[in-house]
Scaffold this motif. Sequence first.
Motif, PDB file in Angstrom:
ATOM      1  N   ILE A 191       0.846  -1.197   0.000  1.00 43.83           N
ATOM      2  CA  ILE A 191       0.000   0.000   0.000  1.00 43.83           C
ATOM      3  C   ILE A 191       0.882   1.249   0.000  1.00 43.83           C
ATOM      4  CG2 ILE A 191      -1.686   1.335   1.360  1.00 43.83           C
ATOM      5  CD1 ILE A 191      -2.798  -1.446   2.303  1.00 43.83           C
ATOM      6  N   GLY A 192       1.888   1.261   0.877  1.00 42.77           N
ATOM      7  CA  GLY A 192       2.778   2.421   0.977  1.00 42.77           C
ATOM      8  C   GLY A 192       3.471   2.713  -0.348  1.00 42.77           C
ATOM      9  N   GLU A 193       3.904   1.632  -1.002  1.00 43.46           N
ATOM     10  CA  GLU A 193       4.589   1.776  -2.288  1.00 43.46           C
ATOM     11  C   GLU A 193       3.636   2.333  -3.343  1.00 43.46           C
ATOM     12  OE1 GLU A 193       6.433  -1.564  -4.981  1.00 43.46           O
ATOM     13  OE2 GLU A 193       7.067  -1.772  -2.879  1.00 43.46           O
ATOM     14  N   GLY A 194       2.416   1.807  -3.361  1.00 47.21           N
ATOM     15  CA  GLY A 194       1.430   2.208  -4.383  1.00 47.21           C
ATOM     16  C   GLY A 194       0.969   3.649  -4.224  1.00 47.21           C
ATOM     17  N   ILE A 195       0.635   4.032  -2.988  1.00 48.13           N
ATOM     18  CA  ILE A 195       0.038   5.367  -2.828  1.00 48.13           C
ATOM     19  C   ILE A 195       1.084   6.485  -2.895  1.00 48.13           C
ATOM     20  CG2 ILE A 195      -1.945   4.501  -1.520  1.00 48.13           C
ATOM     21  CD1 ILE A 195      -0.686   5.759   0.965  1.00 48.13           C
ATOM     22  N   SER A 248       0.703  11.174   5.848  1.00 50.89           N
ATOM     23  CA  SER A 248      -0.032   9.898   5.830  1.00 50.89           C
ATOM     24  C   SER A 248       0.793   8.820   5.130  1.00 50.89           C
ATOM     25  CB  SER A 248      -1.362  10.052   5.097  1.00 50.89           C
ATOM     26  OG  SER A 248      -2.178  10.954   5.773  1.00 50.89           O
ATOM     27  N   ILE A 249       1.376   9.185   3.998  1.00 51.71           N
ATOM     28  CA  ILE A 249       2.182   8.201   3.261  1.00 51.71           C
ATOM     29  C   ILE A 249       3.382   7.789   4.120  1.00 51.71           C
ATOM     30  CG2 ILE A 249       3.580   7.809   1.189  1.00 51.71           C
ATOM     31  CD1 ILE A 249       1.717   9.815  -0.250  1.00 51.71           C
ATOM     32  N   GLY A 250       4.018   8.783   4.738  1.00 48.93           N
ATOM     33  CA  GLY A 250       5.174   8.502   5.598  1.00 48.93           C
ATOM     34  C   GLY A 250       4.800   7.579   6.751  1.00 48.93           C
ATOM     35  N   ARG A 251       3.624   7.804   7.307  1.00 47.12           N
ATOM     36  CA  ARG A 251       3.184   6.981   8.435  1.00 47.12           C
ATOM     37  C   ARG A 251       2.992   5.517   8.007  1.00 47.12           C
ATOM     38  NH1 ARG A 251      -2.286   8.051  12.004  1.00 47.12           N
ATOM     39  NH2 ARG A 251      -1.525   7.119  13.930  1.00 47.12           N
ATOM     40  N   ILE A 252       2.425   5.355   6.822  1.00 46.34           N
ATOM     41  CA  ILE A 252       2.183   3.996   6.319  1.00 46.34           C
ATOM     42  C   ILE A 252       3.528   3.299   6.022  1.00 46.34           C
ATOM     43  CG2 ILE A 252       1.221   2.695   4.363  1.00 46.34           C
ATOM     44  CD1 ILE A 252      -1.112   4.743   4.391  1.00 46.34           C
ATOM     45  N   VAL A 253       4.428   4.017   5.361  1.00 47.03           N
ATOM     46  CA  VAL A 253       5.739   3.431   5.049  1.00 47.03           C
ATOM     47  C   VAL A 253       6.460   3.064   6.353  1.00 47.03           C
ATOM     48  CG1 VAL A 253       8.016   3.910   4.047  1.00 47.03           C
ATOM     49  CG2 VAL A 253       5.945   4.576   2.816  1.00 47.03           C
ATOM     50  N   HIS A 254       6.373   3.947   7.335  1.00 47.44           N
ATOM     51  CA  HIS A 254       7.018   3.692   8.620  1.00 47.44           C
ATOM     52  C   HIS A 254       6.448   2.412   9.268  1.00 47.44           C
ATOM     53  CE1 HIS A 254       8.870   4.508  12.478  1.00 47.44           C
ATOM     54  NE2 HIS A 254       7.683   4.329  13.042  1.00 47.44           N
ATOM     55  N   SER A 280       5.184  -0.100   7.791  1.00 46.62           N
ATOM     56  CA  SER A 280       5.566  -1.308   7.057  1.00 46.62           C
ATOM     57  C   SER A 280       6.965  -1.771   7.471  1.00 46.62           C
ATOM     58  CB  SER A 280       5.506  -1.054   5.552  1.00 46.62           C
ATOM     59  OG  SER A 280       6.565  -0.203   5.167  1.00 46.62           O
ATOM     60  N   ARG A 281       7.734  -0.877   8.116  1.00 50.13           N
ATOM     61  CA  ARG A 281       9.108  -1.247   8.509  1.00 50.13           C
ATOM     62  C   ARG A 281       9.223  -1.501  10.001  1.00 50.13           C
ATOM     63  NH1 ARG A 281      11.475   3.737   5.102  1.00 50.13           N
ATOM     64  NH2 ARG A 281      11.191   2.855   3.021  1.00 50.13           N
ATOM     65  N   SER A 282       8.187  -1.170  10.740  1.00 51.24           N
ATOM     66  CA  SER A 282       8.312  -1.260  12.200  1.00 51.24           C
ATOM     67  C   SER A 282       8.286  -2.710  12.677  1.00 51.24           C
ATOM     68  CB  SER A 282       7.205  -0.469  12.881  1.00 51.24           C
ATOM     69  OG  SER A 282       5.974  -1.073  12.603  1.00 51.24           O
ATOM     70  N   LYS A 283       8.902  -2.916  13.820  1.00 50.88           N
ATOM     71  CA  LYS A 283       8.909  -4.258  14.419  1.00 50.88           C
ATOM     72  C   LYS A 283       7.627  -4.414  15.227  1.00 50.88           C
ATOM     73  CE  LYS A 283      13.412  -5.698  13.874  1.00 50.88           C
ATOM     74  NZ  LYS A 283      13.646  -4.844  12.735  1.00 50.88           N
ATOM     75  N   ARG A 284       7.348  -5.646  15.561  1.00 52.76           N
ATOM     76  CA  ARG A 284       6.163  -5.908  16.363  1.00 52.76           C
ATOM     77  C   ARG A 284       6.292  -5.181  17.704  1.00 52.76           C
ATOM     78  NH1 ARG A 284       3.433 -11.469  15.931  1.00 52.76           N
ATOM     79  NH2 ARG A 284       1.459 -10.991  16.897  1.00 52.76           N
ATOM     80  N   GLY A 285       5.367  -4.287  17.989  1.00 53.40           N
ATOM     81  CA  GLY A 285       5.467  -3.474  19.202  1.00 53.40           C
ATOM     82  C   GLY A 285       4.610  -3.982  20.331  1.00 53.40           C
TER      83      GLY A 285
END
Length: 333
Positions: A179-183, A209-215, A217-222
Amino acid sequence: MNRPGGKSKNQIGYPPLYIGFQWGEPSVGEDSLRVEKVGGSLRITAARPDYLSENRPWDFIGQYEKARKKPSINKLELGKDSPHIEFANAKGDDELITFVRKFGPIVANSWKMLPITVKPGPVETGDSPLQILMRARQDFQELRAEQKIFRASLALVAELGKKDSEYDFESTKRKIAEIGEGIADWPRQWARERKQRHQYPRWKISKESIGRIVHLSRSKRGGLAPQVDARIVLCELINAFPALAFPNPPEMHFYLRFGIRPLLYTILRREFFQPRDVAICANSQCRAFFEVQRAGQRFCNAVCSRRHRQRDYWEVQGKTLRQVRLANRAERI
Ligand SMILES: [Zn+2]
């Protein structure tokens, strides 16, 4: 008490309008929107809707609601009637073209009105004798990208419908990355639309919003519930296309002329708020979306269910046969 002004009086000279959420309708003499492949894009020609007919297969929201009320009677394809599921399930270019032929562009890179023509044939039906034709272009790459984004978004809705123990964190992460890549391309499309409209489009995605989604997608399980990530992404997508009210059909159509993407996310909003059990077929060769018709349904149709049973059978059979063969060999040695 009777209300003043009977029905017939109200309608003298004014055929009732059946307002629908649609991009276009077939021009006179055609039974679908006209779609031609020109280079890397689709050229779509259709009449601007006049909302005079009750039954409109090209009304995206109308078809969604119809599918909701009356699930498919075709037992082989359970719960795949809804147009948003048809879009998410589209495999390959031909199925995407079939979809565009029904509902119009998802995101048009250009839109124009063609010279007004007079409809051939009798006009005493109350129908307008004039036909307003429009033409849009849909870039094929953008169409494929939109399908991927929407498919991943619907997968998040399906994931949120699962029990906590079945929630697939890694798969969700992959969907969020898609999603992050597409939008990332949406701001460019927004600027293009603004240029052509000479005003701000009413949908918008912010860089934050895009930055939040990309972030995400990289975050570890919190420490938070893992489902929160999927919820954040869905909210960001849904909020890019606000729920709007329109005072008349032309203004509504004005909003949709650059494609029906806002309608896709209207449906995503409904599915997110009122989950109706969208699931992904458990047959790993299929993975199609379907609406769950009965509790515990894991396959989208009877064929997938049978294939899966056969595979299970052959896996067990294969194992037994191998063991027998090995045992025989052992005896011979
Ligand atoms: Zn299936």
